[in-house]
Design a protein around this motif. Structure first.
Motif, PDB file in Angstrom:
ATOM      1  N   GLN A   1       0.824  -1.197   0.000  1.00 51.76           N
ATOM      2  CA  GLN A   1       0.000   0.000   0.000  1.00 51.76           C
ATOM      3  C   GLN A   1       0.865   1.258   0.000  1.00 51.76           C
ATOM      4  O   GLN A   1       0.542   2.243  -0.671  1.00 51.76           O
ATOM      5  CB  GLN A   1      -0.944   0.006   1.209  1.00 51.76           C
ATOM      6  N   ASP A   2       1.976   1.247   0.735  1.00 50.96           N
ATOM      7  CA  ASP A   2       2.870   2.402   0.758  1.00 50.96           C
ATOM      8  C   ASP A   2       3.419   2.706  -0.633  1.00 50.96           C
ATOM      9  O   ASP A   2       3.506   3.872  -1.045  1.00 50.96           O
ATOM     10  CB  ASP A   2       4.030   2.169   1.730  1.00 50.96           C
ATOM     11  N   GLN A   3       3.799   1.650  -1.363  1.00 56.17           N
ATOM     12  CA  GLN A   3       4.314   1.855  -2.712  1.00 56.17           C
ATOM     13  C   GLN A   3       3.233   2.422  -3.624  1.00 56.17           C
ATOM     14  O   GLN A   3       3.483   3.335  -4.413  1.00 56.17           O
ATOM     15  CB  GLN A   3       4.833   0.530  -3.272  1.00 56.17           C
ATOM     16  N   LEU A   4       2.033   1.885  -3.498  1.00 60.32           N
ATOM     17  CA  LEU A   4       0.944   2.370  -4.339  1.00 60.32           C
ATOM     18  C   LEU A   4       0.615   3.827  -4.024  1.00 60.32           C
ATOM     19  O   LEU A   4       0.355   4.624  -4.937  1.00 60.32           O
ATOM     20  CB  LEU A   4      -0.289   1.497  -4.155  1.00 60.32           C
ATOM     21  N   ASP A   5       0.656   4.173  -2.749  1.00 64.42           N
ATOM     22  CA  ASP A   5       0.366   5.562  -2.358  1.00 64.42           C
ATOM     23  C   ASP A   5       1.357   6.540  -2.996  1.00 64.42           C
ATOM     24  O   ASP A   5       0.992   7.671  -3.338  1.00 64.42           O
ATOM     25  CB  ASP A   5       0.402   5.703  -0.836  1.00 64.42           C
ATOM     26  N   ARG A   6       2.612   6.120  -3.146  1.00 62.72           N
ATOM     27  CA  ARG A   6       3.611   6.984  -3.767  1.00 62.72           C
ATOM     28  C   ARG A   6       3.265   7.333  -5.209  1.00 62.72           C
ATOM     29  O   ARG A   6       3.658   8.379  -5.717  1.00 62.72           O
ATOM     30  CB  ARG A   6       4.984   6.306  -3.715  1.00 62.72           C
ATOM     31  N   PHE A   7       2.556   6.430  -5.876  1.00 61.66           N
ATOM     32  CA  PHE A   7       2.263   6.629  -7.293  1.00 61.66           C
ATOM     33  C   PHE A   7       0.778   6.883  -7.535  1.00 61.66           C
ATOM     34  O   PHE A   7       0.316   6.803  -8.680  1.00 61.66           O
ATOM     35  CB  PHE A   7       2.693   5.387  -8.089  1.00 61.66           C
TER      36      PHE A   7
ATOM     37  N   PRO B   1      -6.452  -0.472   0.999  1.00 63.99           N
ATOM     38  CA  PRO B   1      -7.641  -0.201   0.180  1.00 63.99           C
ATOM     39  C   PRO B   1      -7.377  -0.123  -1.311  1.00 63.99           C
ATOM     40  O   PRO B   1      -8.288  -0.306  -2.114  1.00 63.99           O
ATOM     41  CB  PRO B   1      -8.132   1.151   0.730  1.00 63.99           C
ATOM     42  N   GLY B   2      -6.139   0.146  -1.695  1.00 60.79           N
ATOM     43  CA  GLY B   2      -5.827   0.205  -3.120  1.00 60.79           C
ATOM     44  C   GLY B   2      -5.497  -1.143  -3.725  1.00 60.79           C
ATOM     45  O   GLY B   2      -5.357  -1.269  -4.944  1.00 60.79           O
ATOM     46  N   LEU B   3      -5.358  -2.168  -2.885  1.00 61.75           N
ATOM     47  CA  LEU B   3      -4.941  -3.488  -3.351  1.00 61.75           C
ATOM     48  C   LEU B   3      -6.058  -4.522  -3.294  1.00 61.75           C
ATOM     49  O   LEU B   3      -6.037  -5.496  -4.057  1.00 61.75           O
ATOM     50  CB  LEU B   3      -3.761  -3.988  -2.508  1.00 61.75           C
ATOM     51  N   LEU B   4      -7.004  -4.313  -2.392  1.00 56.70           N
ATOM     52  CA  LEU B   4      -8.081  -5.282  -2.184  1.00 56.70           C
ATOM     53  C   LEU B   4      -9.383  -4.548  -1.952  1.00 56.70           C
ATOM     54  O   LEU B   4      -9.400  -3.399  -1.534  1.00 56.70           O
ATOM     55  CB  LEU B   4      -7.789  -6.176  -0.970  1.00 56.70           C
ATOM     56  N   LYS B   5     -10.490  -5.233  -2.203  1.00 60.24           N
ATOM     57  CA  LYS B   5     -11.798  -4.731  -1.827  1.00 60.24           C
ATOM     58  C   LYS B   5     -12.562  -5.876  -1.176  1.00 60.24           C
ATOM     59  O   LYS B   5     -12.271  -7.049  -1.440  1.00 60.24           O
ATOM     60  CB  LYS B   5     -12.543  -4.186  -3.040  1.00 60.24           C
TER      61      LYS B   5
END
Length: 484
Positions: A220-226, A276-280
């Motif tokens: 999630q941290d990596q996704l938040d960066r982008f 939240p950006g990886l799963l629902k």
């Protein structure tokens, strides 16, 4: 100079037979080499023609006649013929215990060549969704290796395979049949490279050494960066995280009541709250499951219950007893599996006062664990093998692979599944699959928890990249706008 795309892999494919992929990376690479009879739908509700032009039933949905695309040619120039599709079926039948082989009529004859580009498939039961089944790479036309070279029907052929890299080149006959819909020229070379970690892939992307990152593996941290990156593409895919029970979890395997109670206890919203950006959260409205959902207003209580609800005192007592002793959840050590399993552990401790251990393992060890069945509880990621809810439900028929492995014998579920898969009328099929899905939830052989959201970064040198519903790419749709 020729155009080249550099694509990251999480690991090298576990097997080199791309007609029989057993892992994500095999599917990614195989998508460029293998041309299925039909491909997953992109713009329409039905799978699109691939190496086949059309398929139609000649009876009640058990026998299907298929016409191949006569323009198809292999990478060595050989024209596509019906016997090549027949050879794929013969390979399937050589693995009689496989899930795919169980779909076919192995007694009366599973395939018959009609003429040079027409053949008939016969399924074990009426199969109204045969077009979706025929998207499986196992059904893709096949030719044995000749003169030490593998002929490819897909647009790319294998040039070299090393410890960390796979090189493919677009062959001379790739454009003879209708392929992609890209706005510009496609890449002449594809280079797949194993990256040690997802952070390594992101570093390579930032340095301009990588054009496409993996669609899974983000934290999630990596996704938040982008999150605001203009070339980040995301999509909910037909991959579902579930909790399964093995040979050591006899109380759960023996009791649908206990499995339903645990499903109702677990709050799926909490499980995904950290990622939240990886799963629902899973629900009956998730992707393919919509085809197995009750009609509006029907069984609303069940739909809500499977998304997490308060368990009564009797159910809590059943769960405490079932979880008594040393209980362990095994999972593949890959983001964000650990977050989900930790969430399950925490919710069980809070609600029941029980302590459950967690056990991360490597992906090869995870595969061996799944095959053996020798585990207590297992957090699994399951992809629908073909784009139809039947892929998720029919394996739990008493004659299906999952039902057989789990010892599930439910005549009601069997009858509903038989009725659904024989429905050629779309409206009747929707109702029938809804009823089968409701019964599956009554039995709850595995507990569905989350749906995966795929994310991918792509470079400015390419356009037309999209993620399919299964989480993969169509390299014929990707255009390059600069040469190497």
């Amino acid at each position: 100079m020729s155009s080249r795309l550099n694509i990251a892999l999480d690991s090298m494919p576990l097997a080199g037979d791309y007609h029989w992929p057993i892992d994500y990376d095999s599917r990614v690479v195989g998508g460029a080499i293998v041309r299925p009879l039909f491909s997953e739908c992109w713009e329409s509700a039905e799978p699109a023609p691939g190496s086949a032009e059309a398929v139609w039933t000649v009876d009640d949905g058990r026998t299907w006649r298929l016409r191949l695309d006569e323009r198809g040619r292999w990478s060595d120039g050989t024209w596509l013929r019906a016997e090549h599709a027949q050879a794929a079926v013969e390979r399937i039948l050589s693995r009689p215990g496989s899930v795919v082989a169980r779909l076919l009529d192995r007694d009366a004859g599973a395939v018959r060549v009609i003429d040079g580009n027409t053949l008939e498939y016969r399924f074990a039961q009426p199969t109204a969704y045969a077009r979706e089944v025929l998207t499986l790479p196992q059904f893709a036309p096949f030719r044995p290796t000749a003169d030490g070279r593998k002929a490819s029907l897909g647009s790319y052929e294998e040039v070299s395979v090393g410890e960390r890299e796979i090189h493919l080149a677009r062959h001379d006959f790739a454009d003879d049949a209708v392929t992609g819909t890209g706005a510009g020229p496609t890449a002449e070379r594809l280079v797949f490279t194993r990256r040690e970690t997802h952070e390594d892939a992101l570093d390579a992307y930032g340095d301009g050494a990588l054009d496409i990152t993996p669609t899974i593996g983000f934290t999630q941290d990596q996704l938040d960066r982008f999150a605001a990156h203009p070339r980040l593409v995301s999509r909910d895919v037909s991959m579902f995280g579930s909790l399964e029970f093995g040979t050591s979890a006899t109380r759960f395997t023996a009791s649908p009541d206990i499995r339903r109670a645990l499903s109702g206890l677990l709050d799926r919203g909490r499980l995904v709250s950290r990622v939240p950006g990886l799963l629902k959260p899973w629900s009956q409205r998730s992707d393919l499951w919509r085809r197995a959902s009750p009609s509006p207003g029907e069984s609303a209580a069940r739909t809500d219950a499977t998304a997490g609800s308060r368990s009564d005192d009797r159910e809590l007592s059943l769960l405490r007893e079932a979880l008594r002793g040393d209980r362990t959840i095994t999972y593949a050590d890959f983001p964000p599996n650990g977050e989900v399993v930790a969430g399950i552990r925490d919710q069980l401790r809070e609600a029941l006062g029980v302590v459950v251990s967690v056990r991360p393992v490597t992906f090869p060890a995870y595969v061996r664990t799944v095959i053996s069945g020798e585990y207590d509880m297992l957090y699994t990621l399951t992809t629908a093998d073909y784009p139809h809810v039947a892929a998720l439900l029919t394996p739990w028929h008493s004659r299906g692979a999952a039902g057989d492995r789990a010892g599930l014998r439910d005549p009601v579920l069997d009858r509903l599944l038989d009725r659904a898969r024989a429905c050629l009328d779309p409206d009747a099929a929707e109702t029938a699959w809804g009823r089968a899905g409701e019964r599956w939830l009554d039995m709850m052989p595995r507990i569905p928890l989350v749906q995966v959201r795929a994310n991918c970064l792509y470079s400015q040198k390419i356009t037309g990249l999209a993620i399919s519903g299964a989480g993969f790419f169509d390299f014929d749709r990707i255009s390059t706008n600069c040469a190497e």
